[in-house]
Design an enzyme around this catalytic site. Structure first.
Site, PDB file in Angstrom:
ATOM      1  N   ASP A 113       0.813  -1.211   0.000  1.00  0.00           N
ATOM      2  CA  ASP A 113       0.000   0.000   0.000  1.00  0.00           C
ATOM      3  C   ASP A 113       0.856   1.275   0.000  1.00  0.00           C
ATOM      4  O   ASP A 113       0.714   2.120   0.868  1.00  0.00           O
ATOM      5  CB  ASP A 113      -0.905  -0.054   1.254  1.00  0.00           C
ATOM      6  N   GLU A 155       3.275  -8.305   7.033  1.00  0.00           N
ATOM      7  CA  GLU A 155       2.005  -8.900   6.621  1.00  0.00           C
ATOM      8  C   GLU A 155       2.125  -9.870   5.452  1.00  0.00           C
ATOM      9  O   GLU A 155       1.422  -9.729   4.448  1.00  0.00           O
ATOM     10  CB  GLU A 155       0.980  -7.806   6.299  1.00  0.00           C
ATOM     11  N   TYR A 178      -6.720  -3.256  12.536  1.00  0.00           N
ATOM     12  CA  TYR A 178      -7.493  -2.040  12.265  1.00  0.00           C
ATOM     13  C   TYR A 178      -8.960  -2.267  12.618  1.00  0.00           C
ATOM     14  O   TYR A 178      -9.821  -2.269  11.745  1.00  0.00           O
ATOM     15  CB  TYR A 178      -7.340  -1.658  10.787  1.00  0.00           C
ATOM     16  N   GLU A 215       0.949  -1.774  14.152  1.00  0.00           N
ATOM     17  CA  GLU A 215       0.154  -0.816  13.376  1.00  0.00           C
ATOM     18  C   GLU A 215      -1.235  -0.743  13.963  1.00  0.00           C
ATOM     19  O   GLU A 215      -1.792  -1.780  14.358  1.00  0.00           O
ATOM     20  CB  GLU A 215      -0.001  -1.257  11.902  1.00  0.00           C
TER      21      GLU A 215
HETATM   22  C1  BDP Z   1      -1.457  -2.372   6.780  1.00  0.00           C
HETATM   23  C2  BDP Z   1      -0.176  -2.340   5.952  1.00  0.00           C
HETATM   24  C3  BDP Z   1       0.211  -0.925   5.567  1.00  0.00           C
HETATM   25  C4  BDP Z   1      -0.995  -0.192   5.027  1.00  0.00           C
HETATM   26  C5  BDP Z   1      -2.069  -0.147   6.113  1.00  0.00           C
HETATM   27  C6  BDP Z   1      -3.330   0.583   5.642  1.00  0.00           C
HETATM   28  O1  BDP Z   1       0.884  -2.942   6.649  1.00  0.00           O
HETATM   29  O2  BDP Z   1       1.252  -0.945   4.617  1.00  0.00           O
HETATM   30  O3  BDP Z   1      -0.712   1.081   4.543  1.00  0.00           O
HETATM   31  O4  BDP Z   1      -2.436  -1.465   6.391  1.00  0.00           O
HETATM   32  O5  BDP Z   1      -4.160  -0.048   5.030  1.00  0.00           O
HETATM   33  O6  BDP Z   1      -2.073  -3.572   6.684  1.00  0.00           O
HETATM   34  O7  BDP Z   1      -3.439   1.772   5.861  1.00  0.00           O
END
Ligand code: BDP
Length: 647
Positions: free
Chosen positions: A208, A452, A505, A541
């Site tokens: 991404d 990932e 997330y 993250e």
């Molecule tokens: C995570 C990835 C990261 C993405 C992020 C996203 O590691 O590179 O930019 O999600 O979706 O899964 O913002």
């Protein structure tokens, strides 16, 4: 400082192990530094540039563009180096270009470099993305597979062939990603001519961020004497208040050589010395290297000078190379990450090398601004998501005490074919190059071999077992991780890592808009992973997109309020779990960054707590308040006097 003796002996054994490992690599990759015996000539600035727009992108090779001046082969444009080429012009075909581009620059080489046969002249490219071939005066001198890491070649004999000729450097760079590159990608040709124009193809990627390309880091020429210091490996430890600096110097092309290794403190006072090529320097009353906000005097660096005196039948040579040395240890228990035997909590960020116009091009103003922002917000660490950053950035980290999880470009390993031997072999080579480049940085405390990957796929077990074992053999002194977003029960690599790094997330990619699920789901995540693996966990993250200036109350996705609310809700869970086994939290992301175009991205990823222009969103202030509070709670010495904050 209390350390049991048995433990000290074990650490020393580890120190010996690293030097054996260092021998796996043939040559060193010392950062090019000036010294009394070495000169550096930067080749940054404007280069001639031409993209090969031919249908198979191979015209440059077929017509041997490297044999003459690039301008004689066709139209060229000015291209700044270092910079990605993608955003420099108004031409979308260059922005989205896939294939070979050609750079060229003529250099005036100092006459004394040419005259003196006892001088090695080396061309060094800090990084170029992705595959590079380098010619000097039409002769190929090297090629390199992979972006993000440096490569070099000795060119002295070539430029001495005809000293009247200018030194013409041609570099061809290809950004094509395949299933065997790191990161992987694939080229898809669209053959349905009712829907796509002739020769239409796209680059598929599984990560991404925008696949910026070109010469991203400085290109330079540097000299060394014919007999020279090729590599230095330093590993540090301490017992009570004595620092131990174990070093190994490898020397090239010296028949008879003597060495003088000296260690100076910050004030230039000699603290230890030796004349052996390998050994342990003892530092009385050691000043340890501490992370930013963990100590009132962080990032203490000694300076190690290696002086080589060598001779052959014709001449004598002296080479001098100096590296900064931070004395510190790193250890992991089942619940803690220890720096100098004290628990360290990562309160930091994930970054990208990314900015407007420059793309991934190295840029000092941007780097210094980012360090100022990180220190402003009380961040003590970052992960080099998702590839190795410029060495100059790691040097800044050493000097400012910012702790680094050093990640290789193993991002987007999603296709099962990218687990085959060819991919694994390349991945192992990249780890060799990464460890060789970054092993001496005190700030680097852990290697991350991937982000990932599809780690639930059956071949992932062998792949990650091999990769992690290899990395530990290269450097037994640092823990190794990879970053997972798999299901905890099916993750094939987790048994081999030292620290679990988890990305999630909640209320964003899952249950979008439902902030109320965060406490439960995050808590379950931590409990599940810890129960199964009994290893410390970093939330590597978490976050939410926020379009700067977009507001809503009650919060809605993509507003600054929603991003704030996600963070605050996660923080409550982190606060419970950090008392147990959670050892860090890294926000995704430090700043907004460019991605490929797609229906989930509005001119890039907006999960930054700063905009792409480095202006704070509301979330930046939430993090600032939190990070300073965490620092004041977890620092080894009270920081209140030195770092008063408003809490
Ligand atoms: C995570 C990835 C990261 C993405 C992020 C996203 O590691 O590179 O930019 O999600 O979706 O899964 O913002």
């Amino acid at each position: 400082m209390f350390i049991p003796d048995r433990y000290g002996v074990f650490r020393l054994l580890c120190l010996f192990a690293v030097f054996e490992a260092a021998c796996l690599l043939d040559t060193g990759m010392l950062f090019p530094r000036e010294s009394s015996s070495r000169e550096v000539k930067e080749l940054n600035g404007l280069w001639s540039f031409r993209a090969d727009m031919s249908p198979n992108r191979n015209q440059g090779f077929d017509s041997a563009w490297y044999k003459s001046r690039l301008a004689e082969t066709g139209p060229v444009i000015d291209m700044p180096v270092p910079a990605s080429y993608n955003d420099i012009t108004q031409d979308s075909t260059l922005r989205d270009f896939i294939g070979w581009v050609w750079y060229e620059r003529e250099v005036v080489v100092p006459a004394r470099w040419i005259a003196d046969e006892g001088t090695r002249v080396v061309i060094r490219v800090g990084s170029a993305h992705y595959y590079s071939v380098v010619w000097v005066n039409g002769v190929k001198v090297t090629e390199h597979n992979g972006g993000h890491l440096p490569f070099e070649a000795e060119i002295g004999s070539l430029i001495r062939k005809d000293p009247t000729q200018p030194c013409r450097i041609t570099i061809a760079v290809n950004n094509t990603l395949t299933l065997e590159t790191l990161p992987p990608g694939s080229i898809q040709h669209m053959d349905d001519h009712t829907r796509y124009p002739k020769d239409f193809f796209v680059q598929n990627i599984y990560f991404d961020f925008f696949n910026y390309a070109g010469i991203h880091r400085p290109v330079l020429l540097y000299t060394t004497p014919k007999a020279y210091v090729d590599d230095i490996t330093v590993v540090t430890d301490f017992l009570n208040n004595t620092g131990l600096v174990r070093y190994n110097v490898s020397v090239k092309d010296a028949a008879i050589a003597t060495l003088n290794v000296t260690l100076m403190d910050k004030d230039g006072r000699l603290v230890a010395s030796s004349s052996a090529p390998a050994g342990v320097l003892k530092v009385v009353d050691v000043k340890l290297w501490w992370p930013y906000l963990m100590h009132e005097n962080p990032a203490y660096l000694y300076s190690m000078e290696v002086r080589l005196m060598a001779a052959d039948e014709r001449s004598t040579y002296e080479d001098v190379y100096t590296i900064p040395v931070g004395i510190r240890t790193v250890n992991v228990t089942s619940t803690q990450f220890l720096i100098n035997n004290m628990p360290f909590y990562f309160h930091g960020v994930n970054k990208h090398e990314d900015s407007d116009i420059r793309g991934k091009g190295f840029d000092w103003p941007l780097i210094v601004k980012d360090f100022n922002l990180m220190k402003w917000m009380g961040a003590n660490s970052f992960r080099t998501s998702h590839y190795p950053y410029a060495e100059e950035i790691l040097q800044m980290c050493d000097r400012h005490g910012i702790v680094v999880i050093d990640e290789c470009p193993g991002v987007g390993i999603k296709d099962i074919r990218s687990f085959r031997n060819a991919s694994l072999t390349h991945h192992l080579d990249v780890m060799d190059e990464l460890v060789r480049r970054d092993k001496n940085h005190a700030s680097v405390v852990m290697w991350s071999v991937a982000n990932e990957p599809a780690s639930e796929m059956p071949p992932a077990e062998f792949y990650f077992k091999t990769l992690i074992k290899h990395t530990k053999a290269l450097d037994p002194t640092r823990p190794v991780t990879y970053v997972s977003n798999s299901n905890y029960a099916r993750d094939k690599g987790a048994p081999f890592v030292d620290v679990l790094c988890i990305n999630s997330y909640f209320s964003w990619y899952h249950d979008p808009g439902h902030l109320e699920v965060i406490p439960l789901q995050l808590n379950t995540q931590f409990e599940d992973w810890y129960k199964k693996y009994q290893k410390p966990i970093i939330q590597s993250e978490y976050g939410a997109d926020a379009v700067p200036g977009l507001h809503s109350d009650p919060p809605m996705m993509f507003t600054e309020e929603y991003q704030k609310a996600v963070l605050q809700s996660c923080h409550k869970v982190f606060d419970q779990k950090r008392k147990q086994y959670v050892i860090g939290e890294l926000i995704w992301n430090f700043a907004d960054f460019m991605t490929t175009q797609g229906i989930t991205r509005v001119v890039g990823n907006k999960k930054g707590v700063f905009t792409r222009n480095r202006q704070p969103k509301a979330a930046a202030f939430i993090l600032k308040e939190r990070y300073w509070r965490l620092a004041n709670e977890t620092a080894r010495l009270p920081l209140w006097t030195k770092y008063p904050c408003s809490l």
